[in-house]
Design a protein around this motif. Sequence first.
Motif, PDB file in Angstrom:
ATOM      1  N   GLN A   1      22.567  37.883  34.743  1.00  0.00           N
ATOM      2  CA  GLN A   1      23.379  37.381  35.851  1.00  0.00           C
ATOM      3  C   GLN A   1      23.336  38.335  37.039  1.00  0.00           C
ATOM      4  OE1 GLN A   1      27.023  36.993  33.552  1.00  0.00           O
ATOM      5  NE2 GLN A   1      26.992  34.766  33.832  1.00  0.00           N
ATOM      6  N   ASP A   2      23.380  39.636  36.738  1.00  0.00           N
ATOM      7  CA  ASP A   2      23.341  40.641  37.802  1.00  0.00           C
ATOM      8  C   ASP A   2      22.022  40.556  38.564  1.00  0.00           C
ATOM      9  OD1 ASP A   2      24.371  42.993  39.197  1.00  0.00           O
ATOM     10  OD2 ASP A   2      22.782  44.079  38.156  1.00  0.00           O
ATOM     11  N   LEU A   3      20.909  40.404  37.830  1.00  0.00           N
ATOM     12  CA  LEU A   3      19.599  40.278  38.481  1.00  0.00           C
ATOM     13  C   LEU A   3      19.550  39.007  39.325  1.00  0.00           C
ATOM     14  CD1 LEU A   3      16.710  41.268  38.871  1.00  0.00           C
ATOM     15  CD2 LEU A   3      16.078  40.017  36.788  1.00  0.00           C
ATOM     16  N   SER A   4      20.118  37.921  38.808  1.00  0.00           N
ATOM     17  CA  SER A   4      20.128  36.663  39.550  1.00  0.00           C
ATOM     18  C   SER A   4      20.894  36.798  40.854  1.00  0.00           C
ATOM     19  CB  SER A   4      20.751  35.566  38.680  1.00  0.00           C
ATOM     20  OG  SER A   4      20.864  34.360  39.402  1.00  0.00           O
ATOM     21  N   VAL A   5      22.041  37.476  40.800  1.00  0.00           N
ATOM     22  CA  VAL A   5      22.847  37.696  42.011  1.00  0.00           C
ATOM     23  C   VAL A   5      22.064  38.518  43.028  1.00  0.00           C
ATOM     24  CG1 VAL A   5      24.892  38.863  42.922  1.00  0.00           C
ATOM     25  CG2 VAL A   5      25.083  37.450  40.881  1.00  0.00           C
ATOM     26  N   LYS A   6      21.380  39.546  42.559  1.00  0.00           N
ATOM     27  CA  LYS A   6      20.613  40.409  43.463  1.00  0.00           C
ATOM     28  C   LYS A   6      19.453  39.656  44.111  1.00  0.00           C
ATOM     29  CE  LYS A   6      21.708  44.835  41.256  1.00  0.00           C
ATOM     30  NZ  LYS A   6      21.163  45.992  40.489  1.00  0.00           N
ATOM     31  N   MET A   7      18.762  38.842  43.308  1.00  0.00           N
ATOM     32  CA  MET A   7      17.651  38.070  43.867  1.00  0.00           C
ATOM     33  C   MET A   7      18.151  37.035  44.874  1.00  0.00           C
ATOM     34  SD  MET A   7      14.902  39.386  42.730  1.00  0.00           S
ATOM     35  CE  MET A   7      15.826  40.913  42.934  1.00  0.00           C
ATOM     36  N   GLU A   8      19.301  36.434  44.568  1.00  0.00           N
ATOM     37  CA  GLU A   8      19.894  35.480  45.500  1.00  0.00           C
ATOM     38  C   GLU A   8      20.307  36.185  46.788  1.00  0.00           C
ATOM     39  OE1 GLU A   8      21.145  32.279  47.454  1.00  0.00           O
ATOM     40  OE2 GLU A   8      20.070  32.266  45.560  1.00  0.00           O
ATOM     41  N   ARG A   9      20.789  37.418  46.676  1.00  0.00           N
ATOM     42  CA  ARG A   9      21.145  38.204  47.860  1.00  0.00           C
ATOM     43  C   ARG A   9      19.920  38.432  48.736  1.00  0.00           C
ATOM     44  NH1 ARG A   9      22.561  43.831  46.152  1.00  0.00           N
ATOM     45  NH2 ARG A   9      24.318  42.768  45.176  1.00  0.00           N
ATOM     46  N   THR A  10      18.809  38.796  48.102  1.00  0.00           N
ATOM     47  CA  THR A  10      17.571  39.012  48.865  1.00  0.00           C
ATOM     48  C   THR A  10      17.137  37.735  49.564  1.00  0.00           C
ATOM     49  OG1 THR A  10      16.826  40.783  47.390  1.00  0.00           O
ATOM     50  CG2 THR A  10      15.145  39.634  48.674  1.00  0.00           C
TER      51      THR A  10
END
Length: 259
Positions: free
Chosen positions: A6-15
């Motif tokens: 989930q953390d990786l998904s949030v970061k990728m969505e931020r990018t």
Amino acid sequence: MLNNAQDLSVKMERTRRNILKMGVLLGSAGLAKVNEARAQPAASVCATAVGCGHCFLRGTNIRTVVGERKVEDLAIGDLLPTMFGGLRPVQWIGRYSIKKSDPAKAWAKDALPVRMARSALAPNVPHADLYVTAHHNLLIDGALVPAQMLVNGTTITRYEPESDELEFFHVKLESHDVVYAEGAPAETLVHVDESFVNFADYLRRYGMPATEKGRCASLVRIGGCAELKSRLRSALSPWIDLRDQADVVRDRLEECGIV
């Protein structure tokens, strides 16, 4: 608590989100140049000080050492509790009005203040509906966030009044700080200019305003090169995090709307 996926998904969505925002900013800059070349004077608001943009609507309660007072009733020398400087005296109160050029038409969106309903920011913060101009900054998690960025369509909205004229006030301290408006932490005036209708009063008392000093906290930027750089820092943050506090707060606010 987010797991690793989930953390990786949030970061990728931020990018992804920040890259898209960068594209919008660059496109808007190009369109602005085209529009500037063919610009014609047209406005549904006759405003002497729309450019001030960082003010409280008449009737806003400001916390003082003797209780809350309407911003229009504050006087030079009144002591205000502040976030960074303790008790500080009011140096000056600026004011201006904006009026619709055509009463039959609706208000221009850019002229509408932002309404923050009671408890919109936190339990009992503000403790009553708060009305500020769109560019007025609120202190959120250590960063100054423009009110227009907090608009969510429910508890924080654009406010369209029934009247044809609005009157705004702002509080000037010796330097930039945060006071309490309806219990919410809101910035004081950064810079005095001739847009205020009582600018002559400031000149008589203090002479020409000094060069704008730094703000009391980091600022979430909207538009221009400053936001472009901020968006780039956020886009790169999953790999190298160079974000300042304002970047972090903006990303958190945006991610709250996505997650």
